[in-house]
Design a protein around this motif. Structure first.
Motif: not given
Lengths: 237, 242
Positions: B155, B75, B79, A127-128, A233, B101-103, B112, B98, B106-107, A237
């Motif tokens: 992504m 990375n 992506e 996912l990077g 979560l 939406i994780e990547a 949110n 979760a 955070h990336i 927001v």
């Protein structure tokens, strides 16, 4: 009856003292285990890294700590540390205990990190996500959960091992037992009482850890409890 | 326009040559299916494309840029390439939402709310919006794989790589995953797929590539590839799997 009377009198004369000493034992245990967890994590990362020199450093540390009796290390570190640094007996004792437990905790963390399916790291990387972020967000939360049974075991050992710092003049629980029995000439009864204190401490530790384990075990959660995480979560927001 | 260009790719594992001198080009919006017996190197080829395996030699060009393993930010490369695994690899300690939406959070540093909106849209697309608050272990294999697809799509990659996405599924769950993949292809997603689902390949692929012993031995559009394969090895392989 005699035995019970003696026990009772020990409680009367030393009960409060023992309680205060118990607090020192708890403090010593908590501080040394915090040190041990930090050390353990660092050396676990060394061991799962691809860098040979770091692996070798971790191996050496674990070899040295596991290869000698704790009491020897304690004396060695105590006199070693206090010849270079001015430290209180408590600090020196906590540091020595931490360095000792750290080796075992490093192995526990290493094992649990390596027990996480390779696919988890691959999924995160695909996912990077960089290595450190994948470790922190994906691997460690799962590894930590898996480590809890062994960690709680090691923590209990750490609690009991803290009694050995009595010999470097830290006035924790066992140190008090040593001096109490020298005063009252009732070694059997005194150690019996101190044993009870340790038993209760271990019991409390165990209960706390069982609770923690249950709390972290999402796999036991039924139906809606995933909603808690998602709801959190949503609220952030 | 070539989105992925591979030239003379070689890869060995402990003296075992897994890929020998592979060259392929994949165009934008093209759906390429890699087939071949187990051990033929098709999964390794796929994993080399997003650098989960690092090539020994050869050149990989993504979006007109040659990727240098030591200098490029892998990375960033990853992506832009979604990957779906045989064993889903969902994060078990996170709910479906979760996971998705994780990547992005955070990336890509998405807010949110923005990430959740996008995630719900994707979950809706794969038909799992109602499972957003479930943990992966509460889902069936097919549902897990569809979540994994949504997670990769979150992504907004320009290519999707599929490594035997239906091989670990019970037969009755294969259809729903293939259906999701068909929809993706229809939307114009560039896809590279390792699969044993020949029916799917015939229907969806623009090009089928056959690998054996780490080499490409035949490739072509499915209409020709499946009806009149040129190579003897392809014919034998197709006989075994069809």
């Amino acid at each position: 009856m005699d035995f019970i009377n003696s026990i009772y009198s020990i409680f009367q004369t030393h009960g409060i003292e023992f309680l205060k000493a118990t607090l020192i034992t708890i403090e010593l245990t908590v501080v040394s285990l915090l040190i041990a967890v930090v050390i353990g994590l660092i050396f676990a990362f060394f061991k799962v890294s691809n860098i040979t020199i770091l692996q070798k450093i971790a191996d050496l540390y674990i070899f040295l700590v596991r290869g000698m009796p704790l009491i020897v290390q304690l004396m060695f570190l105590y006199y070693g540390i206090s010849s270079v640094l001015v430290l209180s007996d408590f600090t020196a004792g906590a540091l020595a205990l931490g360095i000792h437990s750290g080796a075992y905790i490093a192995e526990i963390f290493r094992g649990s990190i390596q027990s996480i399916d390779r696919g988890q790291m691959e999924a995160a990387r695909s996912l990077g996500m960089p290595y450190s972020l994948s470790m922190r967000r994906i691997i460690l939360p799962q590894a930590f959960k898996r480590a809890i049974p062994s960690l709680s075991n090691q923590f209990i050992i750490g609690l009991k091992d803290s009694s050995l710092v009595a010999y470097i003049a830290v006035t924790e629980l066992f140190n008090h037992a040593l001096s109490a029995q020298a005063e009252n000439y009732m070694p059997f009864e005194t150690y019996f009482v101190v044993g009870m204190y340790y038993l209760i401490l271990v019991l409390i530790f165990t209960l706390i850890f069982n609770k923690l384990e249950k709390k972290l075990d999402v796999s036991k959660s039924r139906g809606g409890s995933g909603f808690d995480q998602s709801k959190k979560l949503m609220q952030n927001v | 326009m070539d989105l992925i260009k591979v030239r003379n790719l070689c890869k060995t594992f402990d003296n075992l040559e897994v890929l020998r001198d592979i060259s392929i080009e994949i165009n934008k919006s093209e759906v390429v299916v890699l087939i071949g017996a187990s051990g033929s190197g098709k999964s390794t080829l796929l994993r080399c494309l997003n650098f989960l395996e690092i090539k020994d030699s050869g050149e990989i060009e993504i979006n007109q840029k040659v990727i240098d393993v030591n200098k490029s930010d892998l990375n960033k490369v990853r992506e832009d390439m979604g990957m779906v695994f045989q064993h889903f690899n969902l994060f078990p300690h996170m709910t479906v939402l979760a996971n998705v939406i994780e990547a992005p959070v955070h990336i890509k540093k998405k807010k949110n709310q923005e990430a959740i909106n996008k995630a719900m849209e994707l979950l809706h697309k794969v038909g799992l919006a109602d499972k957003a608050h479930y943990y992966p272990e509460q889902l069936s294999g097919g549902q897990k794989q569809r979540v994994a697809i949504a997670r990769a799509l979150a992504m907004e990659p320009s290519v999707m790589l599929f490594d035997e996405p239906t091989s670990a599924l019970d037969p009755e769950l294969v259809g729903e995953v293939l259906e999701t993949m068909k929809n993706l292809a229809k939307d114009g997603m560039t896809m590279v797929i390792v699969t044993h689902e020949m029916g799917f390949a015939r229907e969806v692929a623009d090009r089928v590539i056959m690998l054996a012993d780490g080499k490409i031995i035949e490739e072509g559009p499915p209409t020709i590839f499946f009806t009149e394969p040129k190579e003897e090895r392809t014919r034998r392989f197709l006989q075994q799997v069809l």
